[in-house]
Design a protein around this motif. Structure first.
Motif, short mmCIF file in Angstrom:
data_model
loop_
_atom_site.label_atom_id
_atom_site.label_comp_id
_atom_site.label_asym_id
_atom_site.label_seq_id
_atom_site.Cartn_x
_atom_site.Cartn_y
_atom_site.Cartn_z
N GLU A 7 0.81 -1.22 0.00
CA GLU A 7 0.00 0.00 0.00
C GLU A 7 0.85 1.28 0.00
O GLU A 7 0.40 2.31 -0.48
CB GLU A 7 -0.94 0.02 1.21
N ARG A 8 2.07 1.21 0.56
CA ARG A 8 2.91 2.42 0.62
C ARG A 8 3.67 2.58 -0.68
O ARG A 8 4.85 2.28 -0.78
CB ARG A 8 3.89 2.34 1.79
N ARG A 9 3.02 3.10 -1.70
CA ARG A 9 3.61 3.11 -3.03
C ARG A 9 4.54 4.29 -3.27
O ARG A 9 5.25 4.33 -4.28
CB ARG A 9 2.51 3.08 -4.09
N GLU A 10 4.55 5.28 -2.39
CA GLU A 10 5.40 6.46 -2.63
C GLU A 10 6.88 6.16 -2.40
O GLU A 10 7.74 6.95 -2.77
CB GLU A 10 4.93 7.65 -1.77
N THR A 11 7.15 5.03 -1.79
CA THR A 11 8.55 4.66 -1.57
C THR A 11 8.81 3.26 -2.17
O THR A 11 7.91 2.67 -2.76
CB THR A 11 8.91 4.70 -0.07
N VAL A 12 10.03 2.78 -2.04
CA VAL A 12 10.33 1.45 -2.59
C VAL A 12 10.11 0.36 -1.54
O VAL A 12 10.15 0.60 -0.34
CB VAL A 12 11.78 1.34 -3.12
N LEU A 13 9.86 -0.83 -2.04
CA LEU A 13 9.75 -2.02 -1.21
C LEU A 13 11.02 -2.85 -1.46
O LEU A 13 11.45 -2.97 -2.60
CB LEU A 13 8.50 -2.79 -1.62
N ILE A 14 11.60 -3.38 -0.39
CA ILE A 14 12.80 -4.20 -0.53
C ILE A 14 12.42 -5.68 -0.55
O ILE A 14 11.62 -6.11 0.29
CB ILE A 14 13.76 -3.95 0.66
N ALA A 15 12.98 -6.45 -1.48
CA ALA A 15 12.81 -7.91 -1.44
C ALA A 15 14.19 -8.55 -1.38
O ALA A 15 15.11 -8.13 -2.08
CB ALA A 15 12.05 -8.40 -2.68
N LEU A 16 14.34 -9.52 -0.49
CA LEU A 16 15.61 -10.24 -0.37
C LEU A 16 15.43 -11.66 -0.86
O LEU A 16 14.49 -12.35 -0.47
CB LEU A 16 16.10 -10.23 1.09
N ASP A 17 16.34 -12.10 -1.71
CA ASP A 17 16.24 -13.39 -2.38
C ASP A 17 17.39 -14.28 -1.93
O ASP A 17 18.51 -14.14 -2.42
CB ASP A 17 16.30 -13.13 -3.90
N GLY A 18 17.14 -15.15 -0.96
CA GLY A 18 18.17 -16.07 -0.50
C GLY A 18 19.33 -15.39 0.21
O GLY A 18 20.46 -15.86 0.13
N VAL A 19 19.07 -14.29 0.91
CA VAL A 19 20.13 -13.65 1.70
C VAL A 19 20.29 -14.46 2.99
O VAL A 19 19.44 -14.43 3.87
CB VAL A 19 19.81 -12.16 1.99
N GLN A 20 21.39 -15.22 3.07
CA GLN A 20 21.51 -16.27 4.09
C GLN A 20 22.06 -15.80 5.42
O GLN A 20 21.86 -16.43 6.45
CB GLN A 20 22.46 -17.37 3.58
N ASP A 21 22.82 -14.72 5.40
CA ASP A 21 23.48 -14.30 6.62
C ASP A 21 22.54 -13.43 7.46
O ASP A 21 22.07 -12.38 6.98
CB ASP A 21 24.74 -13.50 6.25
N PRO A 22 22.24 -13.83 8.69
CA PRO A 22 21.30 -13.05 9.50
C PRO A 22 21.79 -11.63 9.77
O PRO A 22 20.98 -10.70 9.88
CB PRO A 22 21.18 -13.84 10.81
N GLY A 23 23.11 -11.43 9.82
CA GLY A 23 23.65 -10.09 9.98
C GLY A 23 23.29 -9.21 8.79
O GLY A 23 22.93 -8.04 8.95
N ASN A 24 23.37 -9.76 7.59
CA ASN A 24 22.98 -9.00 6.39
C ASN A 24 21.49 -8.67 6.40
O ASN A 24 21.09 -7.55 6.09
CB ASN A 24 23.33 -9.77 5.12
N VAL A 25 20.65 -9.65 6.76
CA VAL A 25 19.20 -9.41 6.80
C VAL A 25 18.89 -8.30 7.80
O VAL A 25 18.16 -7.34 7.51
CB VAL A 25 18.42 -10.70 7.13
N GLY A 26 19.48 -8.38 9.01
CA GLY A 26 19.23 -7.36 10.03
C GLY A 26 19.74 -5.99 9.61
O GLY A 26 19.08 -4.96 9.84
N THR A 27 20.93 -5.96 8.99
CA THR A 27 21.48 -4.68 8.52
C THR A 27 20.56 -4.05 7.48
O THR A 27 20.36 -2.83 7.46
CB THR A 27 22.89 -4.90 7.92
#
Lengths: 246, 246
Positions: free
Chosen positions: A101-121
């Motif tokens: 619904e929040r179309r004025e900004t971008v949505l991030i999608a992560l595809d197989g990002v395995q490292d939890p530190g990267n996901v949290g960052t």
């Protein structure tokens, strides 16, 4: 007050250990500041576990704590602070439709990002650059595990995160962009779009590459690729700056 | 050939363990690809340690390996690959004066960056965005420890890294810029300058703040700060792009 619990057979001990290991329906937040922020953000703890009685006495809120003997508490967590506490919470649920619904900004999608530190960052970057949220495709580390929560530096409390399938993402109605070294050296979108970041080794999967506009980041010839969180920092920061200029 | 070493009293075992723990005069590089890249970059191994005889037979170079029994090898490293190897190397030495010679690009200085993953990631960014090198001020994690080397993704082999004092940096003759949330929302320099990134919690120390031009990165009001490696990614990428436009 339940105090001085010292047995590994205790039901609370088992439940918190399960939440740390599995982070399924229940998750944990560690440390007085983080638990306090979670409560301030509207999260309601199922239980607050303290390391000994001293930590219980200094709780800034009015919730009856479960007091673990220090040795038992230390068996649960890497945090080695004498005043430490753990909050047990229900896992928050966001719906993909809300993020769209929040179309004025971008949505991030992560595809197989395995490292939890990267996901949290990247959850932290979503907050910093006001993205609509983070959609996790299959193969990603859980954003609600202890390492990812720590790397998010509190942003996990208010950035909506959902799990999605490839079909849901491909059918979401927003144009897909993907960070890929084979892409054009062009600016990212500033809104009305999804930006996909891929696996640490393999990048974005073929199915999404075929459906997406590919964006590359200019680098010297001395490296093959950037770290996924570095790519996200660069493109999301640029997207946010462009949105400010609209 | 020294083979099937199984004792923790063995001199090579002790020496490699010391290099992994202390990374002082001697350091280790782990994995066949990384060791092979190091040799290709002109580094000469003091010794190549293999996990069993099978790994020794597949070495692509002509150096007599030291063969550890698999159990002994596994006691040294988190790498859990049956074909694994470790290279023991002398710690490379760069001189600050050499880094200062490349004035057409920026020099990175890190001030108390404690997390080895952040230091390694920034070494990788230095390669990606062709910085002159990385100067480590007191309080930084060592760039030659195992975690930092892994995070650098091979860039540690060719990015010059030196330890410097505050006085050396302040007297280096280049203008200092520092990433700081209190700074101006302006572009970073594209060359002829140092960019300083600070500690994960406390930021850049007062002494350098007073001497530097402060640069802030525009973010939403939802976060207090960015991760130091994310800040570095954004400013170094921008600096590299500006240099391309000169």
């Amino acid at each position: 007050v339940t105090k001085n619990i010292a047995s590994r057979q205790n039901a609370w001990f088992k439940r918190v250990r399960e939440a740390i290991r599995e982070h399924a329906e229940e998750i944990v937040i560690e440390g007085p500041k983080a638990v306090s922020d979670a409560i301030a953000s509207g999260w309601t703890p199922i239980a607050t576990i303290t390391r000994g009685e001293e930590a219980a006495q200094s709780l800034p809120w009015n919730i009856e704590p479960v007091i673990f003997a220090p040795e038992l508490f230390d068996a649960l967590t890497e945090t080695r602070s004498p005043q430490s506490i753990i909050g047990l919470f229900e896992r928050p649920e966001a719906r993909f439709a809300e993020l769209l619904e929040r179309r004025e900004t971008v949505l991030i999608a992560l595809d197989g990002v395995q490292d939890p530190g990267n996901v949290g960052t990247i959850v932290r970057l979503a907050a910093a650059f006001d993205a609509a949220g983070v959609a996790l495709l299959p193969g990603c580390a859980d954003a609600f595990g202890p390492k990812a929560i720590r790397a998010s530096a509190g942003a996990i409390l208010y950035v909506p995160v959902v799990n999605v399938t490839y079909d849901e993402l491909l059918g979401c109605g927003l144009p897909l962009h993907a960070a890929d070294t084979a892409g054009e050296l062009c600016d990212p979108p500033s809104g009305e779009a999804v930006i996909v970041f891929g696996n640490e080794g393999a990048g974005v999967s073929d199915e999404l590459i075929r459906a997406a506009t590919l964006i590359a980041i200019p680098t010297s010839a001395r490296v093959e690729s950037l770290n996924v969180a570095a790519s996200a920092a660069i493109l999301l920061s640029r997207s946010f700056a462009l949105r400010g200029q609209r």
